[in-house]
Design a protein around this motif. Structure first.
Motif, short mmCIF file in Angstrom:
data_model
loop_
_atom_site.label_atom_id
_atom_site.label_comp_id
_atom_site.label_asym_id
_atom_site.label_seq_id
_atom_site.Cartn_x
_atom_site.Cartn_y
_atom_site.Cartn_z
N GLU A 41 -0.28 -0.76 -0.51
CA GLU A 41 -0.95 -1.92 -1.08
C GLU A 41 -2.22 -1.51 -1.82
O GLU A 41 -2.51 -2.00 -2.91
CB GLU A 41 -1.29 -2.93 0.02
CG GLU A 41 -0.06 -3.62 0.62
CD GLU A 41 -0.43 -4.48 1.81
OE1 GLU A 41 -1.64 -4.60 2.11
OE2 GLU A 41 0.48 -5.05 2.43
N ARG A 45 -3.02 -1.92 -5.80
CA ARG A 45 -4.21 -2.64 -6.25
C ARG A 45 -5.05 -1.77 -7.19
O ARG A 45 -5.51 -2.22 -8.24
CB ARG A 45 -5.04 -3.07 -5.03
CG ARG A 45 -6.28 -3.89 -5.40
CD ARG A 45 -6.92 -4.49 -4.16
NE ARG A 45 -7.28 -3.48 -3.18
CZ ARG A 45 -6.64 -3.28 -2.03
NH1 ARG A 45 -5.58 -4.02 -1.73
NH2 ARG A 45 -7.03 -2.36 -1.18
N ASN A 46 -5.23 -0.51 -6.83
CA ASN A 46 -6.01 0.40 -7.67
C ASN A 46 -5.31 0.65 -9.00
O ASN A 46 -5.95 0.77 -10.04
CB ASN A 46 -6.24 1.72 -6.94
CG ASN A 46 -7.28 1.61 -5.85
OD1 ASN A 46 -8.18 0.79 -5.93
ND2 ASN A 46 -7.14 2.41 -4.81
#
Length: 372
Positions: A41, A45-46
């Motif tokens: 996750e 996200r990054n």
């Protein structure tokens, strides 16, 4: 403001773009690793934040550069090929793997803070903004993606590591060596860790474990029904390792040098304008890239020798527009970058260096040299 936001602001200071970039920049997915679902996750996200960074950079006047270096996985396709050519192992034959892995080329812009570093050790890490934010491979070529301030960029040198190599002897008198019209190359002496692989005889090994067992201490007369249990322990010995020869790895320290060349004469250049997405050829340093004579070398520190360059050569790695489809950016969590790369344009390098007659792996070699 995070450290990377601050670094971006100082490096690209004066650009209106900074305010927008700072709101969304994050450490790229390949710069962080964490196990399990939380790690995945976080990586996703990054990746999304970094993907947005590319778009914001372009919209605010920055440039995106895609350039090339060698693909190590293609040149060394398996572990045996790597070990045979790696000076990480004392059984190696050539040591070329370490040179290829550590080789970098540095491109500098007109501003002191404008530069980027190309090589297999140049993935983004620790907030070093001269590194690639994304990379992908096609055949023998690895492509690396950078965000840079617009302007003219000139190749100013490069570096690599040479285990099991000594610095050249100093032949120049103090204060007279170490530089020429072309530039200089420095050899910093250091130690490298290598790993000697072998075998040794080991006797059989045994393990003794304490085992608990239950027994019936009292039963109803004339029946098998137990009404009270007891416990006793036994020491049981078993063979944990058979006697025989086992592989061993022993760390050994060896002398070596870190090589860094700084050019003061033009080699190659290109110009990036605001908002452009450019594909440019790579220039890769292979040993021995620098040429010099010992009479032009001076020991300037106890662990460093500088030599005046008499020549410097680099291998040109062609960047192919048709390879951009292999970036697979959208599938790797970078859909915006994927769309950006569809607009890429090839920009021919302005070569000040001369084209050599030899080829390396069917690639052209360019060089600069002192006039004789």
């Amino acid at each position: 403001m995070t450290k990377i936001h601050s670094d971006l602001a100082s490096r690209f200071g004066g650009w209106v773009a900074v305010a927008a970039i700072m709101t969304c920049v994050a450490v790229p997915a390949h710069a962080q690793r964490a196990p399990g679902d939380k790690g995945r996750e976080g990586a996703a996200r990054n990746a999304a934040l970094t993907d947005q960074l590319f778009l914001d950079a372009l919209e605010n006047g920055m440039s995106i550069i895609v350039t090339a270096t060698i693909n190590l996985d293609h040149k060394y396709p398996n572990k045996d090929a790597m070990i045979d050519n790696s000076a990480l192992y004392t059984s190696s034959r050539t040591g070329t793997f370490v040179i290829d892995r550590t080789s970098t080329s540095v491109w500098k812009g007109q501003r002191p803070e404008s530069f980027f570093t190309v090589g297999n050790d140049s993935d983004f890490k620790s907030g070093e903004l001269d590194r690639a934010f994304y990379s992908f491979t096609s055949g023998g070529t690895r492509y690396m993606v950078y965000i840079v301030a617009p302007g003219t960029y000139t190749l100013t040198g490069g570096s690599y590591k040479l285990p099991r190599t000594r610095a050249p002897r100093a032949g120049a008198s103090r204060g007279t060596g170490g530089a020429s019209r072309i530039g200089q190359v420095s050899f910093r002496e250091t130690k490298f860790s290598e790993y000697q692989m072998g075998q040794e005889w080991r006797n059989a090994a045994y393990v003794t474990e304490t085992v608990k067992s239950n027994y019936c201490a009292m039963a109803i007369a004339g029946s098998d029904q137990c009404v009270q249990w007891g416990t006793y322990t036994d020491n049981v010995t078993s063979q944990g390792r058979a006697a025989g020869y086992y592989k061993t790895t022993k760390e050994v320290k060896v002398d070596g040098v870190e090589v860094q060349a700084i050019l003061t004469t033009p080699f190659a250049s290109f110009t990036a304008r605001p908002g452009e997405i450019l594909l440019v050829d790579g220039l890769f340093a292979e040993n021995p890239a620098p040429s010099f004579t010992e009479k032009g070398c001076e020991r300037i520190k106890s662990d460093q020798v500088n030599c005046a360059l008499t020549g410097y050569d680099l291998t040109r790695i062609r960047a192919l527009p048709e390879d951009m489809a292999r970036a697979n950016a959208a599938a790797r969590g970078f859909p915006k970058l994927g769309k950006i790369l569809t607009r890429i344009q090839y920009r021919e390098l302005t070569m000040a260096a001369k084209l050599g007659t030899e080829k390396r792996d069917n690639r052209q070699v360019y060089f600069v040299e002192l006039r004789k």
